[in-house]
Structures are given as C-alpha cells and as structure tokens.
Design an enzyme around this catalytic site. Structure first.
Site, PDB file in Angstrom:
ATOM      1  N   CYS A   8      71.162  20.243  56.801  1.00 42.69           N
ATOM      2  CA  CYS A   8      71.657  20.336  55.423  1.00 42.69           C
ATOM      3  C   CYS A   8      72.653  21.486  55.368  1.00 42.69           C
ATOM      4  O   CYS A   8      73.126  21.959  56.392  1.00 42.69           O
ATOM      5  CB  CYS A   8      70.519  20.479  54.412  1.00 42.69           C
ATOM      6  SG  CYS A   8      69.656  22.062  54.387  1.00 42.69           S
ATOM      7  N   ASN A  11      70.036  25.256  55.231  1.00 42.19           N
ATOM      8  CA  ASN A  11      68.792  25.237  56.001  1.00 42.19           C
ATOM      9  C   ASN A  11      67.674  26.038  55.339  1.00 42.19           C
ATOM     10  O   ASN A  11      66.874  26.675  56.013  1.00 42.19           O
ATOM     11  CB  ASN A  11      69.035  25.703  57.451  1.00 42.19           C
ATOM     12  CG  ASN A  11      67.881  25.408  58.392  1.00 42.19           C
ATOM     13  OD1 ASN A  11      67.597  26.204  59.285  1.00 42.19           O
ATOM     14  ND2 ASN A  11      67.210  24.290  58.230  1.00 42.19           N
ATOM     15  N   CYS A  13      66.405  24.519  52.015  1.00 48.32           N
ATOM     16  CA  CYS A  13      65.784  23.586  51.057  1.00 48.32           C
ATOM     17  C   CYS A  13      65.480  22.241  51.701  1.00 48.32           C
ATOM     18  O   CYS A  13      64.335  21.946  52.042  1.00 48.32           O
ATOM     19  CB  CYS A  13      66.687  23.382  49.835  1.00 48.32           C
ATOM     20  SG  CYS A  13      66.928  24.858  48.817  1.00 48.32           S
ATOM     21  N   ARG A  14      66.507  21.421  51.848  1.00 48.68           N
ATOM     22  CA  ARG A  14      66.291  20.035  52.279  1.00 48.68           C
ATOM     23  C   ARG A  14      65.913  19.884  53.747  1.00 48.68           C
ATOM     24  O   ARG A  14      64.936  19.195  54.062  1.00 48.68           O
ATOM     25  CB  ARG A  14      67.547  19.197  51.992  1.00 48.68           C
ATOM     26  CG  ARG A  14      67.855  19.076  50.510  1.00 48.68           C
ATOM     27  CD  ARG A  14      69.162  18.369  50.259  1.00 48.68           C
ATOM     28  NE  ARG A  14      70.275  19.187  50.736  1.00 48.68           N
ATOM     29  CZ  ARG A  14      71.529  18.791  50.794  1.00 48.68           C
ATOM     30  NH1 ARG A  14      71.849  17.558  50.427  1.00 48.68           N
ATOM     31  NH2 ARG A  14      72.484  19.599  51.215  1.00 48.68           N
ATOM     32  N   SER A  15      66.687  20.469  54.652  1.00 50.37           N
ATOM     33  CA  SER A  15      66.394  20.222  56.070  1.00 50.37           C
ATOM     34  C   SER A  15      65.073  20.856  56.525  1.00 50.37           C
ATOM     35  O   SER A  15      64.342  20.223  57.294  1.00 50.37           O
ATOM     36  CB  SER A  15      67.563  20.611  56.977  1.00 50.37           C
ATOM     37  OG  SER A  15      67.906  21.970  56.860  1.00 50.37           O
ATOM     38  N   ASP A 125      70.640  18.137  46.572  1.00 50.29           N
ATOM     39  CA  ASP A 125      70.313  19.501  46.982  1.00 50.29           C
ATOM     40  C   ASP A 125      69.588  20.221  45.845  1.00 50.29           C
ATOM     41  O   ASP A 125      70.191  20.545  44.822  1.00 50.29           O
ATOM     42  CB  ASP A 125      71.594  20.255  47.340  1.00 50.29           C
ATOM     43  CG  ASP A 125      71.318  21.579  48.026  1.00 50.29           C
ATOM     44  OD1 ASP A 125      70.178  22.084  47.931  1.00 50.29           O
ATOM     45  OD2 ASP A 125      72.244  22.115  48.659  1.00 50.29           O
TER      46      ASP A 125
END
Length: 161
Positions: A8, A11, A13-15, A125
C-alpha cells in the site's frame, strides 16, 4: 515456498492489515510452511513505525496478531524474492512498476481482483476515509479468495501441510 507481498502507500493501514489477516488464514489452513507473507509501502513517511492504531484496533478485535510488524518501503529485491505483489489500489500498482521496473519476476495484481463481484476495484485507504471496518471487510474477503486461488491454481498445495 510461495511468497506474497502486500503493498500500500505507507505500510501502516491496508498492507499490514492484509499481511496479518492473510497470515492468520494461512496458519488456520495449516499452510504456514508453504506461504511466506510480508508487506511494504511505496512511500517512506512511516518507515519503522507499527501499524496505525485503527488497524491495530480492528486486528485485536478479530484476535489477529500483528506482533513485530513495522513499516518498510518497497525494495528492488522484492521483485525477485516474491512471487506475487498484491497492491491495494491502482496507484500502488503503478508505484510498484516504477520502483521495480520491467525486471521483476513477480506478478503484480490488485487485491480486489480476487473478488470479481466486489463493489469496488480498490481497497479504500482508511488513513483518509477513517473507515477501518470497511477496509477489514474487503481485506478479509479478498484474503479468503486469494488463498482459494493459490490452492486451486496449484501455486500452493494443501498436501504440503
């Protein structure tokens, strides 16, 4: 060993959420010895920081570990080390290709491409939307579908348990 890298922007939140959720699914399937999982970001704003508090809160609520996870940036060797680079959105796909060039052996895909009936093409995001629950729901579904895809295509063998 099949290697998956979730990517993401920062690095945090999402990934890392995808890394933790997918690792949890893989461990529960008894495939931890067959699949290596990591995450990184395309930007360098949060290097060395733990996942965002919103991500940690969601993962804790689901009983999913994020222990030891710290943000890192994408590296040139990631294109050789990993088999599959899973981007959270189209801008991440472009940033991955810019960072790794055409020399990468890794396949680059958008995460929600594993959920053809998803109402979105990209994982939003939550750093900007604040909706960590929506992000978790999308990542959870995509993680299940990714694991099924790896088993059905023979990239990972259930017999490897």
């Amino acid at each position: 060993m099949f290697r998956v890298l979730f990517v993401c922007l920062g690095n945090i939140c999402r990934s890392p959420m995808a890394e933790a959720v997918f690792r949890d699914r893989v461990e529960k399937a008894g495939l931890a010895e067959s699949i290596e999982i990591d995450s990184c970001g395309t930007g360098d704003w949060h290097l060395g920081k733990p996942p965002h508090e919103g991500t940690r809160r969601i993962l804790e609520g689901q009983g999913i570990s994020y222990e030891g996870m710290l943000a890192r940036g994408i590296r040139a060797e990631d294109g050789e080390r990993f088999d599959l680079l899973v981007a959270m959105d189209e801008s991440n796909v472009k940033a991955i290709r810019e960072a790794l060039g055409n020399e990468s052996k890794a396949e680059v895909v958008r995460f929600l491409s594993f959920v053809p009936d998803a109402r979105l093409a990209d994982v939003p995001d939550p750093y900007y939307t604040g909706n960590f629950e929506e992000t978790y729901e999308l990542i959870s579904e995509a993680s299940d579908r990714l694991l099924t895809h790896l088993l059905e295509t023979g990239k990972v063998s259930a017999a490897a348990k």
